[in-house]
Design a protein around this motif. Structure first.
Motif, PDB file in Angstrom:
ATOM      1  N   TYR A  68       2.622 -68.693  -2.020  1.00  0.00           N
ATOM      2  CA  TYR A  68       2.543 -67.807  -0.941  1.00  0.00           C
ATOM      3  C   TYR A  68       1.893 -66.642  -1.074  1.00  0.00           C
ATOM      4  O   TYR A  68       1.814 -66.072  -1.987  1.00  0.00           O
ATOM      5  CB  TYR A  68       4.243 -67.485  -0.890  1.00  0.00           C
ATOM      6  N   PRO A  69       1.302 -65.929   0.043  1.00  0.00           N
ATOM      7  CA  PRO A  69       1.392 -66.699   1.365  1.00  0.00           C
ATOM      8  C   PRO A  69       0.401 -67.761   1.334  1.00  0.00           C
ATOM      9  O   PRO A  69      -0.742 -67.605   0.848  1.00  0.00           O
ATOM     10  CB  PRO A  69       0.889 -65.533   2.110  1.00  0.00           C
ATOM     11  N   GLN A  70       0.758 -68.645   2.044  1.00  0.00           N
ATOM     12  CA  GLN A  70      -0.086 -70.097   2.055  1.00  0.00           C
ATOM     13  C   GLN A  70      -1.140 -69.785   3.363  1.00  0.00           C
ATOM     14  O   GLN A  70      -0.769 -70.080   4.624  1.00  0.00           O
ATOM     15  CB  GLN A  70       0.726 -71.272   2.088  1.00  0.00           C
ATOM     16  N   ALA A 112      -8.761 -73.483   1.381  1.00  0.00           N
ATOM     17  CA  ALA A 112      -8.555 -74.899   0.777  1.00  0.00           C
ATOM     18  C   ALA A 112      -7.643 -74.993  -0.441  1.00  0.00           C
ATOM     19  O   ALA A 112      -7.956 -74.053  -1.172  1.00  0.00           O
ATOM     20  CB  ALA A 112     -10.117 -75.519   0.357  1.00  0.00           C
ATOM     21  N   PRO A 113      -6.905 -75.978  -0.615  1.00  0.00           N
ATOM     22  CA  PRO A 113      -6.124 -76.168  -1.797  1.00  0.00           C
ATOM     23  C   PRO A 113      -7.123 -76.218  -2.962  1.00  0.00           C
ATOM     24  O   PRO A 113      -8.039 -76.988  -2.930  1.00  0.00           O
ATOM     25  CB  PRO A 113      -5.358 -77.450  -1.511  1.00  0.00           C
ATOM     26  N   LEU A 114      -6.550 -75.812  -4.083  1.00  0.00           N
ATOM     27  CA  LEU A 114      -7.357 -75.977  -5.408  1.00  0.00           C
ATOM     28  C   LEU A 114      -7.063 -77.020  -5.947  1.00  0.00           C
ATOM     29  O   LEU A 114      -6.195 -77.914  -5.932  1.00  0.00           O
ATOM     30  CB  LEU A 114      -6.849 -74.944  -6.378  1.00  0.00           C
ATOM     31  N   ASN A 168     -10.485 -75.573  -9.885  1.00  0.00           N
ATOM     32  CA  ASN A 168     -10.793 -76.843  -9.112  1.00  0.00           C
ATOM     33  C   ASN A 168     -10.996 -78.084  -9.978  1.00  0.00           C
ATOM     34  O   ASN A 168     -11.448 -79.194  -9.398  1.00  0.00           O
ATOM     35  CB  ASN A 168     -11.978 -76.671  -8.169  1.00  0.00           C
ATOM     36  N   ARG A 169     -10.461 -78.078 -11.129  1.00  0.00           N
ATOM     37  CA  ARG A 169     -10.683 -79.140 -12.099  1.00  0.00           C
ATOM     38  C   ARG A 169      -9.330 -80.155 -11.444  1.00  0.00           C
ATOM     39  O   ARG A 169      -8.257 -79.896 -11.395  1.00  0.00           O
ATOM     40  CB  ARG A 169     -10.188 -78.958 -13.429  1.00  0.00           C
ATOM     41  N   GLN A 182      -0.223 -78.271   0.318  1.00  0.00           N
ATOM     42  CA  GLN A 182      -0.877 -78.273   1.580  1.00  0.00           C
ATOM     43  C   GLN A 182      -0.328 -78.673   2.771  1.00  0.00           C
ATOM     44  O   GLN A 182      -0.674 -78.638   3.943  1.00  0.00           O
ATOM     45  CB  GLN A 182      -1.993 -79.672   1.311  1.00  0.00           C
ATOM     46  N   MET A 183       1.005 -78.888   2.766  1.00  0.00           N
ATOM     47  CA  MET A 183       1.889 -79.135   3.918  1.00  0.00           C
ATOM     48  C   MET A 183       1.831 -77.857   5.100  1.00  0.00           C
ATOM     49  O   MET A 183       1.774 -76.532   4.378  1.00  0.00           O
ATOM     50  CB  MET A 183       3.309 -79.062   3.893  1.00  0.00           C
ATOM     51  N   ASN A 184       1.807 -77.925   6.121  1.00  0.00           N
ATOM     52  CA  ASN A 184       1.909 -76.666   7.063  1.00  0.00           C
ATOM     53  C   ASN A 184       3.303 -76.213   6.806  1.00  0.00           C
ATOM     54  O   ASN A 184       4.209 -77.035   6.376  1.00  0.00           O
ATOM     55  CB  ASN A 184       1.290 -77.093   8.648  1.00  0.00           C
ATOM     56  N   THR A 185       3.313 -74.826   7.243  1.00  0.00           N
ATOM     57  CA  THR A 185       4.579 -74.268   7.140  1.00  0.00           C
ATOM     58  C   THR A 185       5.876 -74.748   7.864  1.00  0.00           C
ATOM     59  O   THR A 185       7.066 -74.950   7.262  1.00  0.00           O
ATOM     60  CB  THR A 185       4.497 -72.699   7.552  1.00  0.00           C
TER      61      THR A 185
END
Length: 135
Positions: free
Chosen positions: A85-87, A92-94, A22-23, A128-131
């Motif tokens: 993947y899989p997203q 939460a995004p790192l 998470n840096r 972070q975009m939706n699929t």
């Protein structure tokens, strides 16, 4: 036409794995810089080649080490880079995968060019975009 995909050298968020994932905006480690210098000796980037790089510190540092003085530079786009993947949308995004905003880039890399295709990718990155939007 040849297409070469290069990730980045060893970066700071991997020093104390997984505690540093998470840096925010990790750069290359000394080991990572040596890796890229070694790679540069083994690939042939011509002055007219196009280099597209993601807007993260570690990838920008990587491309700076790869380019020679006679190269015209690189273009930055939030549409390149790894897509996990899989997203799962619940995750939460790192922090290490957060990209620089255009405002940050204009301050840090004022001489760089950008590829902007009109998507909101500068706000959220492809991780972070939706699929549906990514597709």
């Amino acid at each position: 036409m040849d297409i070469t995909f290069i990730r980045h050298g060893h970066a700071e968020h991997l020093l104390n794995y997984p505690k540093e994932l998470n840096r925010l905006h990790p750069g290359l480690t000394e080991q990572g810089k040596k890796q890229i210098v070694s790679l540069r000796k083994n690939i042939n980037i011509m002055p007219h080649d196009t280099i597209v790089v993601s807007p993260t510190k570690r990838t920008l540092e990587t491309v700076e080490l790869l380019m020679t003085n006679e190269h015209n530079g690189a273009v930055i786009s939030p549409l390149v880079g790894p897509r996990m993947y899989p997203q799962d949308p619940k995750f939460a995004p790192l922090g290490c995968d957060q990209i620089y905003s255009m405002a940050e880039l204009s301050l840090l890399y004022p001489d760089k060019q950008y590829i902007d295709v009109g998507l909101e990718a500068w706000e959220e990155s492809i991780n972070q975009m939706n699929t549906q939007q990514f597709t």
